[in-house]
Each structure stands twice: as structure tokens, then as C-alpha cells.
Design a protein around this motif. Structure first.
Motif, PDB file in Angstrom:
ATOM      1  N   VAL A 167      11.445 -51.592  26.869  1.00  0.00           N
ATOM      2  CA  VAL A 167      10.337 -51.849  25.928  1.00  0.00           C
ATOM      3  C   VAL A 167       9.734 -50.514  25.481  1.00  0.00           C
ATOM      4  O   VAL A 167       9.475 -50.300  24.300  1.00  0.00           O
ATOM      5  N   GLU A 168       9.545 -49.608  26.449  1.00  0.00           N
ATOM      6  CA  GLU A 168       8.986 -48.283  26.123  1.00  0.00           C
ATOM      7  C   GLU A 168       9.877 -47.572  25.100  1.00  0.00           C
ATOM      8  O   GLU A 168       9.390 -47.035  24.102  1.00  0.00           O
ATOM      9  N   LYS A 169      11.176 -47.606  25.350  1.00  0.00           N
ATOM     10  CA  LYS A 169      12.116 -46.920  24.444  1.00  0.00           C
ATOM     11  C   LYS A 169      12.027 -47.508  23.032  1.00  0.00           C
ATOM     12  O   LYS A 169      11.941 -46.765  22.050  1.00  0.00           O
ATOM     13  N   GLU A 170      12.017 -48.824  22.935  1.00  0.00           N
ATOM     14  CA  GLU A 170      11.958 -49.486  21.621  1.00  0.00           C
ATOM     15  C   GLU A 170      10.672 -49.131  20.886  1.00  0.00           C
ATOM     16  O   GLU A 170      10.685 -48.862  19.679  1.00  0.00           O
ATOM     17  N   LEU A 171       9.557 -49.149  21.593  1.00  0.00           N
ATOM     18  CA  LEU A 171       8.270 -48.857  20.954  1.00  0.00           C
ATOM     19  C   LEU A 171       8.222 -47.409  20.478  1.00  0.00           C
ATOM     20  O   LEU A 171       7.711 -47.118  19.387  1.00  0.00           O
ATOM     21  N   VAL A 172       8.768 -46.506  21.267  1.00  0.00           N
ATOM     22  CA  VAL A 172       8.780 -45.093  20.870  1.00  0.00           C
ATOM     23  C   VAL A 172       9.673 -44.903  19.642  1.00  0.00           C
ATOM     24  O   VAL A 172       9.325 -44.160  18.717  1.00  0.00           O
ATOM     25  N   LEU A 173      10.802 -45.605  19.612  1.00  0.00           N
ATOM     26  CA  LEU A 173      11.688 -45.511  18.435  1.00  0.00           C
ATOM     27  C   LEU A 173      10.973 -45.979  17.174  1.00  0.00           C
ATOM     28  O   LEU A 173      11.251 -45.502  16.075  1.00  0.00           O
ATOM     29  N   VAL A 227      13.623 -58.255  26.906  1.00  0.00           N
ATOM     30  CA  VAL A 227      12.926 -57.193  26.164  1.00  0.00           C
ATOM     31  C   VAL A 227      12.431 -57.729  24.825  1.00  0.00           C
ATOM     32  O   VAL A 227      11.283 -57.476  24.416  1.00  0.00           O
ATOM     33  N   ALA A 228      13.246 -58.507  24.157  1.00  0.00           N
ATOM     34  CA  ALA A 228      12.866 -59.070  22.844  1.00  0.00           C
ATOM     35  C   ALA A 228      11.633 -59.970  22.987  1.00  0.00           C
ATOM     36  O   ALA A 228      10.743 -59.942  22.127  1.00  0.00           O
ATOM     37  N   LYS A 229      11.583 -60.747  24.056  1.00  0.00           N
ATOM     38  CA  LYS A 229      10.428 -61.638  24.269  1.00  0.00           C
ATOM     39  C   LYS A 229       9.143 -60.833  24.453  1.00  0.00           C
ATOM     40  O   LYS A 229       8.091 -61.187  23.925  1.00  0.00           O
ATOM     41  N   VAL A 230       9.239 -59.746  25.198  1.00  0.00           N
ATOM     42  CA  VAL A 230       8.047 -58.911  25.446  1.00  0.00           C
ATOM     43  C   VAL A 230       7.599 -58.240  24.145  1.00  0.00           C
ATOM     44  O   VAL A 230       6.411 -58.232  23.807  1.00  0.00           O
ATOM     45  N   LEU A 231       8.566 -57.708  23.392  1.00  0.00           N
ATOM     46  CA  LEU A 231       8.215 -57.038  22.120  1.00  0.00           C
ATOM     47  C   LEU A 231       7.547 -58.024  21.164  1.00  0.00           C
ATOM     48  O   LEU A 231       6.571 -57.685  20.482  1.00  0.00           O
ATOM     49  N   GLU A 232       8.056 -59.243  21.141  1.00  0.00           N
ATOM     50  CA  GLU A 232       7.483 -60.270  20.268  1.00  0.00           C
ATOM     51  C   GLU A 232       6.032 -60.568  20.667  1.00  0.00           C
ATOM     52  O   GLU A 232       5.144 -60.697  19.807  1.00  0.00           O
ATOM     53  N   ALA A 233       5.793 -60.655  21.966  1.00  0.00           N
ATOM     54  CA  ALA A 233       4.428 -60.926  22.457  1.00  0.00           C
ATOM     55  C   ALA A 233       3.487 -59.773  22.098  1.00  0.00           C
ATOM     56  O   ALA A 233       2.327 -60.004  21.727  1.00  0.00           O
ATOM     57  N   ILE A 234       3.984 -58.538  22.203  1.00  0.00           N
ATOM     58  CA  ILE A 234       3.156 -57.372  21.859  1.00  0.00           C
ATOM     59  C   ILE A 234       2.819 -57.411  20.361  1.00  0.00           C
ATOM     60  O   ILE A 234       1.662 -57.246  19.962  1.00  0.00           O
ATOM     61  N   ASP A 235       3.821 -57.651  19.530  1.00  0.00           N
ATOM     62  CA  ASP A 235       3.603 -57.671  18.076  1.00  0.00           C
ATOM     63  C   ASP A 235       2.599 -58.745  17.683  1.00  0.00           C
ATOM     64  O   ASP A 235       1.709 -58.513  16.871  1.00  0.00           O
TER      65      ASP A 235
END
Ligand code: PPS
Ligand code: ADP
Length: 206
Positions: free
Chosen positions: A45-51, A184-192
Motif C-alpha cells: 500500500v505504501e509503495k502504491e501511494l508513493v507512486l 492491497v486493492a481493498k485497502v487502497l479503495e477504502a483509503i480513497d
């Protein structure tokens, strides 16, 4: 306790910090057994957000116990103090405007609730990284379950120490069923979703 101490206000507001970063401060709190997948998911998740160019920082159990909490062990009392300190640190990171990823077993509901309260419930997502003890023991990425079963590690979560399953997790990620990518996709979706919700509902209130 806190005697003769006065809060000193600055000249920069939380909202100004967030505006500069183009995001809302948040705490994403991953809880689950050792080997459930907290660190694996948080790292991705950290890597995706930084990208994506977002400001993010990861706090991890093993790492924090090397420094800030190197004086603490694994009794219930020490775990509570571990989580109390980390909850305060995570709340400070959130206040700086960071998306803060915290991965700790955090076995007790009460201390997870404390972390939520310190960060502010609107900016806090509790992620239950769900995998039963048999699954985690089979993975045993660090060989710790093997040692715990032989009695070589005391107070080991799931074997000889308790884990209270979250009652009100914002998100449950079942890593027995999901791939790392899907988790990871589920967590990113929740953050967004939460970032959008905060912008819509809270920004005007400061
Ligand atoms: N007795 C015992 N029980 C559980 N875990 C143990 C123990 N001894 C060492 N370890 C290692 O420490 C990591 C957990 O630290 P945490 O700070 O997350 O624990 S806690 O939240 O205070 O319960 C944990 O990391 P993860 O496997 O990433 O969860 C282990 O590597
Ligand atoms: N869906 C999944 N999500 C996360 N980890 C998974 C998943 N499926 C299998 N695993 C594996 O489980 C192990 C989890 O270890 P780790 O991330 O260190 O757990 P924790 O930080 O909770 O102790 C890793 O070896 C990882 O490859």
C-alpha cells in the motif's frame, strides 16, 4: 502527570498542512495475528501511494520495537504501553498530514479504540487482517510459531497469549482467501473513499 505544561499553538493549521500536501491526514491501522499479512499488505500500500505522489509513512511492529519501544516485551502491560505510544506517534503523523500506515498485532480492543480516539475516528481506518492461527502457523514466515509451540517463546499471540478479534473494524481483509494484490486493492479503495468523504464533509469545518 502533566503539571505546569501549557499547550503552545503554532501559526500553521492542520488544514493548511493538508492543503500543501493535497490530501487528508489519516491513520490506517492494521491489526491481526503474527503472519496474517499486516506488513506485506502495508508495504505494498505504501509503495502504491508513493507512486501516486502521496505523502505516506509506515510504522511497523518489528521496526518500532528496535527503537522507540526497545524497552518493552510482550506481557499484556508492555503490549498496552507499546500501542499507547504508537497511537500517540500515529496521531502526530496524521496531524502532520501524512497517510500513516500502522501494522501492529495490537491484540486488545481497548488499545485499538484508544488509537482511533487519538487520531480522530473520521480519519482512522481499522483494518482487520484476518487469518486464523492455523493458517498463520503454517506460513510461519519467521519461524516464531514453531518456537512458541516448543515453549521457546512465552506469551506468543494465538498460542499462549490472547488476540481479541475486532468488533467494529472498518475493513476486514481475509488473507486466507484473497491474494496480496486483491487485499492491497481493498485497502487502497477504502483509503480513497475516506479521503473523498473527509473532503466533502469535514473540510469546511476546519
Ligand atoms: N510473544 C510474541 N508475541 C507476538 N509477537 C512476537 C512475540 N515475540 C516476538 N514477536 C515479534 O514481534 C512482533 C509483534 O510486535 P507488535 O508490536 O506488533 O506486538 S503488539 O501489538 O504489542 O502485541 C511480531 O511481528 P509480526 O509477525 O509482524 O506480527 C513478531 O515478529
Ligand atoms: N493475501 C495475503 N496478504 C498478505 N500476506 C499473504 C497473503 N497471502 C499469503 N501471504 C503471506 O503471508 C505472510 C505474511 O507475513 P507478514 O506480512 O510478515 O505478516 P505480519 O506482518 O502480519 O506478521 C507472507 O509470507 C505473505 O507472503
Amino acid at each position: 502527570m502533566t503539571k505546569n505544561i501549557t499547550w503552545h499553538d503554532g501559526k500553521v493549521s492542520y488544514n493548511q498542512r493538508c492543503d500543501n500536501l493535497g490530501q487528508e491526514g489519516m491513520v490506517i491501522w492494521f491489526t491481526g495475528l503474527s503472519g496474517s499479512g499486516k506488513s506485506t499488505i502495508a508495504v505494498e500500500v505504501e509503495k502504491e501511494l508513493v507512486l501516486r505522489g502521496q505523502a505516506v509513512y509506515r510504522l511497523d511492529g518489528d521496526n518500532v520495537r528496535h527503537g522507540l519501544n526497545s524497552d518493552l516485551g510482550f506481557t499484556a502491560e508492555d503490549r498496552n504501553e507499546n500501542i499507547r505510544r504508537i497511537a500517540e506517534v500515529a496521531a502526530l503523523f496524521k496531524d502532520s498530514g501524512m497517510i500513516t500506515l500502522a501494522s501492529f498485532i495490537s491484540p486488545y480492543q481497548e488499545t485499538r479504540d484508544f488509537a482511533r480516539e487519538r487520531a480522530g475516528a473520521d480519519n482512522f481506518i481499522e483494518v482487520y487482517v484476518k487469518a486464523d492461527v492455523e493458517t498463520c502457523a503454517k506460513r510461519d514466515p519467521k519461524g516464531l510459531y514453531e518456537m512458541a509451540k516448543k515453549g521457546e517463546i512465552k506469551n506468543f499471540t494465538g498460542i499462549s497469549a490472547p488476540y481479541e478479534v475486532p468488533e467494529n473494524a472498518d475493513l476486514v481483509v481475509n488473507t486466507k482467501e484473497l491474494s496480496v494484490e486483491a487485499a492491497v486493492a481493498k485497502v487502497l479503495e477504502a483509503i480513497d473513499k475516506r479521503q473523498a468523504w473527509i473532503k466533502e464533509n469535514l473540510e469546511a469545518t476546519g
